[in-house]
Design a protein around this motif. Structure first.
Motif, PDB file in Angstrom:
ATOM      1  N   GLY A 401      79.638  51.235  44.192  1.00 48.11           N
ATOM      2  CA  GLY A 401      78.052  51.527  44.504  1.00 48.11           C
ATOM      3  C   GLY A 401      77.158  50.551  44.139  1.00 48.11           C
ATOM      4  O   GLY A 401      75.930  50.560  44.144  1.00 48.11           O
ATOM      5  N   ASN A 402      77.654  49.574  44.798  1.00 49.19           N
ATOM      6  CA  ASN A 402      76.986  48.426  44.095  1.00 49.19           C
ATOM      7  C   ASN A 402      75.542  48.159  45.437  1.00 49.19           C
ATOM      8  O   ASN A 402      74.615  47.248  44.944  1.00 49.19           O
ATOM      9  CB  ASN A 402      78.027  47.038  44.058  1.00 49.19           C
ATOM     10  N   GLY A 403      76.006  48.315  46.565  1.00 46.95           N
ATOM     11  CA  GLY A 403      74.868  48.642  47.439  1.00 46.95           C
ATOM     12  C   GLY A 403      73.657  49.079  46.904  1.00 46.95           C
ATOM     13  O   GLY A 403      72.459  49.005  47.774  1.00 46.95           O
ATOM     14  N   GLN A 404      73.870  50.632  45.860  1.00 47.37           N
ATOM     15  CA  GLN A 404      72.770  51.220  46.209  1.00 47.37           C
ATOM     16  C   GLN A 404      71.720  50.775  44.494  1.00 47.37           C
ATOM     17  O   GLN A 404      71.585  51.897  43.987  1.00 47.37           O
ATOM     18  CB  GLN A 404      73.533  52.440  46.059  1.00 47.37           C
ATOM     19  N   VAL A 405      72.376  50.721  43.377  1.00 48.74           N
ATOM     20  CA  VAL A 405      71.968  50.213  42.357  1.00 48.74           C
ATOM     21  C   VAL A 405      70.369  48.913  42.512  1.00 48.74           C
ATOM     22  O   VAL A 405      69.954  48.668  43.896  1.00 48.74           O
ATOM     23  CB  VAL A 405      73.024  49.179  41.905  1.00 48.74           C
ATOM     24  N   THR A 406      69.765  50.301  42.010  1.00 50.33           N
ATOM     25  CA  THR A 406      68.063  49.391  41.859  1.00 50.33           C
ATOM     26  C   THR A 406      67.822  48.961  40.421  1.00 50.33           C
ATOM     27  O   THR A 406      68.066  49.917  39.672  1.00 50.33           O
ATOM     28  CB  THR A 406      68.023  50.636  43.047  1.00 50.33           C
ATOM     29  N   LYS A 407      67.004  48.367  40.485  1.00 50.64           N
ATOM     30  CA  LYS A 407      65.894  47.612  39.273  1.00 50.64           C
ATOM     31  C   LYS A 407      65.016  47.425  39.424  1.00 50.64           C
ATOM     32  O   LYS A 407      64.487  47.086  38.284  1.00 50.64           O
ATOM     33  CB  LYS A 407      66.960  46.426  38.834  1.00 50.64           C
ATOM     34  N   VAL A 408      64.137  47.653  40.998  1.00 54.39           N
ATOM     35  CA  VAL A 408      62.311  47.032  40.707  1.00 54.39           C
ATOM     36  C   VAL A 408      61.741  48.273  40.576  1.00 54.39           C
ATOM     37  O   VAL A 408      62.504  49.872  41.090  1.00 54.39           O
ATOM     38  CB  VAL A 408      62.461  46.334  42.147  1.00 54.39           C
ATOM     39  N   GLY A 409      60.802  48.014  40.943  1.00 53.89           N
ATOM     40  CA  GLY A 409      59.542  49.377  40.635  1.00 53.89           C
ATOM     41  C   GLY A 409      60.144  50.189  39.216  1.00 53.89           C
ATOM     42  O   GLY A 409      60.868  49.924  38.764  1.00 53.89           O
ATOM     43  N   TYR A 410      59.214  51.286  38.950  1.00 55.55           N
ATOM     44  CA  TYR A 410      58.963  52.138  38.026  1.00 55.55           C
ATOM     45  C   TYR A 410      60.350  53.188  38.233  1.00 55.55           C
ATOM     46  O   TYR A 410      60.922  53.021  37.385  1.00 55.55           O
ATOM     47  CB  TYR A 410      58.280  53.379  38.740  1.00 55.55           C
ATOM     48  N   LYS A 411      60.931  53.335  39.058  1.00 49.26           N
ATOM     49  CA  LYS A 411      61.965  54.204  39.438  1.00 49.26           C
ATOM     50  C   LYS A 411      63.309  52.943  38.743  1.00 49.26           C
ATOM     51  O   LYS A 411      63.910  53.374  38.301  1.00 49.26           O
ATOM     52  CB  LYS A 411      62.481  54.962  39.867  1.00 49.26           C
ATOM     53  N   GLY A 412      63.434  52.193  39.398  1.00 47.57           N
ATOM     54  CA  GLY A 412      64.498  51.483  39.525  1.00 47.57           C
ATOM     55  C   GLY A 412      63.995  50.781  37.798  1.00 47.57           C
ATOM     56  O   GLY A 412      65.037  50.648  37.099  1.00 47.57           O
ATOM     57  N   THR A 413      63.028  51.086  37.429  1.00 45.61           N
ATOM     58  CA  THR A 413      62.501  50.417  36.296  1.00 45.61           C
ATOM     59  C   THR A 413      62.814  50.875  35.156  1.00 45.61           C
ATOM     60  O   THR A 413      63.727  50.930  33.301  1.00 45.61           O
ATOM     61  CB  THR A 413      61.808  49.855  35.278  1.00 45.61           C
ATOM     62  N   MET A 414      63.901  52.671  35.046  1.00 45.19           N
ATOM     63  CA  MET A 414      63.718  53.712  34.612  1.00 45.19           C
ATOM     64  C   MET A 414      65.503  53.527  34.990  1.00 45.19           C
ATOM     65  O   MET A 414      65.950  53.772  33.894  1.00 45.19           O
ATOM     66  CB  MET A 414      62.984  54.733  35.371  1.00 45.19           C
ATOM     67  N   ASP A 415      65.902  53.695  35.635  1.00 43.81           N
ATOM     68  CA  ASP A 415      67.828  52.811  35.698  1.00 43.81           C
ATOM     69  C   ASP A 415      68.002  52.433  35.071  1.00 43.81           C
ATOM     70  O   ASP A 415      68.882  52.436  34.140  1.00 43.81           O
ATOM     71  CB  ASP A 415      67.696  53.104  37.014  1.00 43.81           C
ATOM     72  N   ILE A 416      67.383  51.162  34.536  1.00 46.45           N
ATOM     73  CA  ILE A 416      67.880  50.308  34.207  1.00 46.45           C
ATOM     74  C   ILE A 416      67.681  50.399  32.803  1.00 46.45           C
ATOM     75  O   ILE A 416      68.747  50.439  31.802  1.00 46.45           O
ATOM     76  CB  ILE A 416      67.707  49.093  34.662  1.00 46.45           C
TER      77      ILE A 416
END
Length: 439
Positions: A401-416
């Motif tokens: 799932g490397n193409g879908q990994v998200t680390k930006v925005g408020y939601k992406g920050t929550m993910d990381i």
């Protein structure tokens, strides 16, 4: 201010950096109807293709001029000409990205002259965009090649036109995944803006099934969109490495720009949303206010596990910058930072030292850390040192799932936050169990 040091070694042991050629090819994969053409030996292209296929788990269109010992000595003009003609006959690309390699850069091929002669000999292909990028792999790293390709794109393809008020350019650096780019596009669209992303990996390398196989990229920024880049009202540069491309657009079309070095963390996302509100004249949508509150709660939940943790990182400069600042905002301490190439960001990092080195340097500096951050090549180091690894960068071949990994925005920050927090939580739980058994 960090001290930047380069170990005095005659050879790289367990290399960290990826080549400029790989970075340039990856950037070109974000354009629709594209075939990156690597001017070098077949092995150069095969190596790059293996890395990209293993990371994205997608079919990767790459072509080569297939230089041999003889053509390397005598010159590669005929190989370039024949390769372009073969691509047009078999694949019919809309754009060709011509990337040099260490082999042909060392020989000193006159690439501009070769392309000029090709245009004279084949006037029927005058309308075919061929973007030339100098990307020798004996200097620089992936980030440099990626940035050089973006600069080549905005220098060659955009055309002047009447300014379109709600249209904005987004220049994306190599630190941003396809999932990151999609998240940025979604955020920008919420403000009523129409984004043109250069390059748009979210439409080509995000992992999706198409109706049929194609020898060229089936998604990405279209040639029509690239022509319209010069009509945008504003440029958003994501990452310090693409500042040069933003400056080119400012010089050519007088388009103002702003560089966002990171989009991970509470303050960086706040500043990004405020900039979008200023450009669009639209107040920040309520959905983002809700996400911000969720992020604040997530930071409260996770900061217990981040506080005073010693983290060692081995990343490209742009990604190193954003990750270091994010970790420090959560109370973590940076024990070691190793990177691949020089960048104006390195001296500005709020740590003691940055090493431009390899994984041998990283392994020595990272001893005693609580967490390692690097690509999949750091896996063996993590096992030898007995330290958990959070995977970032390229290549990551032992996770899906490397193409879908998200680390930006408020939601992406929550993910990381949760991904790293769970690693740290699991480590603490395991240490507690081991201590109980010892007693």
């Amino acid at each position: 201010m960090a001290i930047v040091s380069v170990p005095n070694k005659s050879v790289a042991v367990n290399p960290l950096k990826q080549s400029q050629t790989l970075g340039a090819a990856m950037a070109f994969l974000g354009l629709k109807g594209m075939v990156p053409l690597l001017h070098g030996s077949q092995g150069c292209t095969a190596f790059a293709k293996v890395i990209l296929v293993r990371h994205f788990r997608e079919a990767i269109p790459l072509a080569t001029t297939a230089m041999t010992e003889v053509t390397t000595i005598l010159g590669g003009e005929d190989n370039i000409t024949q390769s372009i003609l073969t691509l047009m006959e078999k694949s019919n690309p809309e754009i060709i990205g011509l990337c040099t390699t260490g082999l042909t850069e060392t020989r000193g091929d006159d690439m501009q002259g070769i392309l000029k002669d090709f245009r004279k000999s084949h006037p029927e292909l005058d309308s075919l965009p061929i973007i030339l990028v100098s990307s020798p792999d004996f200097k620089g790293a992936l980030q440099d090649g990626f940035a050089a390709a973006v600069e080549g794109i905005v220098r060659e393809l955009p055309e002047p036109g009447r300014t379109i008020p709600q249209q904005v350019n987004i220049l994306a650096g190599s630190a941003f995944t396809p999932g990151d780019i999609q998240q940025v596009k979604d955020i920008v669209a919420e403000f009523g803006l129409v984004p043109i992303v250069v390059p748009d990996l979210s439409a080509s390398m995000d992992g999706h099934l198409d109706d049929s196989w194609s020898p060229i990229t089936v998604g990405g920024t279209t040639l029509e969109q690239l022509r319209k880049v010069g009509s945008s009202c504003f440029t958003i540069a994501l990452g310090e490495s693409v500042r040069g491309a933003a400056e080119i657009l400012e010089q050519r079309f007088e388009i103002p720009f702003e560089v966002f070095r990171e989009l991970t963390g509470l303050q960086p996302v706040d500043e990004f949303l405020q900039a979008l509100s200023d450009v669009s004249g639209v107040r920040v949508p309520d959905k983002f206010c809700r996400q911000r509150k969720q992020l604040q709660d997530s930071m409260l939940d996770t900061h217990f596990y981040f506080g005073r943790k010693r983290v060692s990182l081995a990343l490209e400069p742009d990604l190193l910058w954003s990750t270091v600042l994010f970790l420090q905002s959560m109370g973590a301490e940076i024990q070691a930072a190793v990177t691949t190439t020089r960048s104006p960001l390195l001296e500005q990092l709020p740590i003691d030292q940055v090493v431009i080195g390899d994984y041998e340097d990283f392994e020595e500096l990272a001893k005693g850390s609580d967490l390692l951050i690097g690509n999949s090549h750091a896996g063996n180091i993590a096992r030898r040192l007995g330290i958990p690894l959070y995977r970032q960068g390229i290549p990551i071949y032992d996770r899906l799932g490397n193409g879908q990994v998200t680390k930006v925005g408020y939601k992406g920050t929550m993910d990381i936050l949760f991904d790293i927090g769970n690693i740290l939580l699991d480590t603490e739980e395991r240490k507690a169990r081991d201590l109980k058994y010892e007693m």
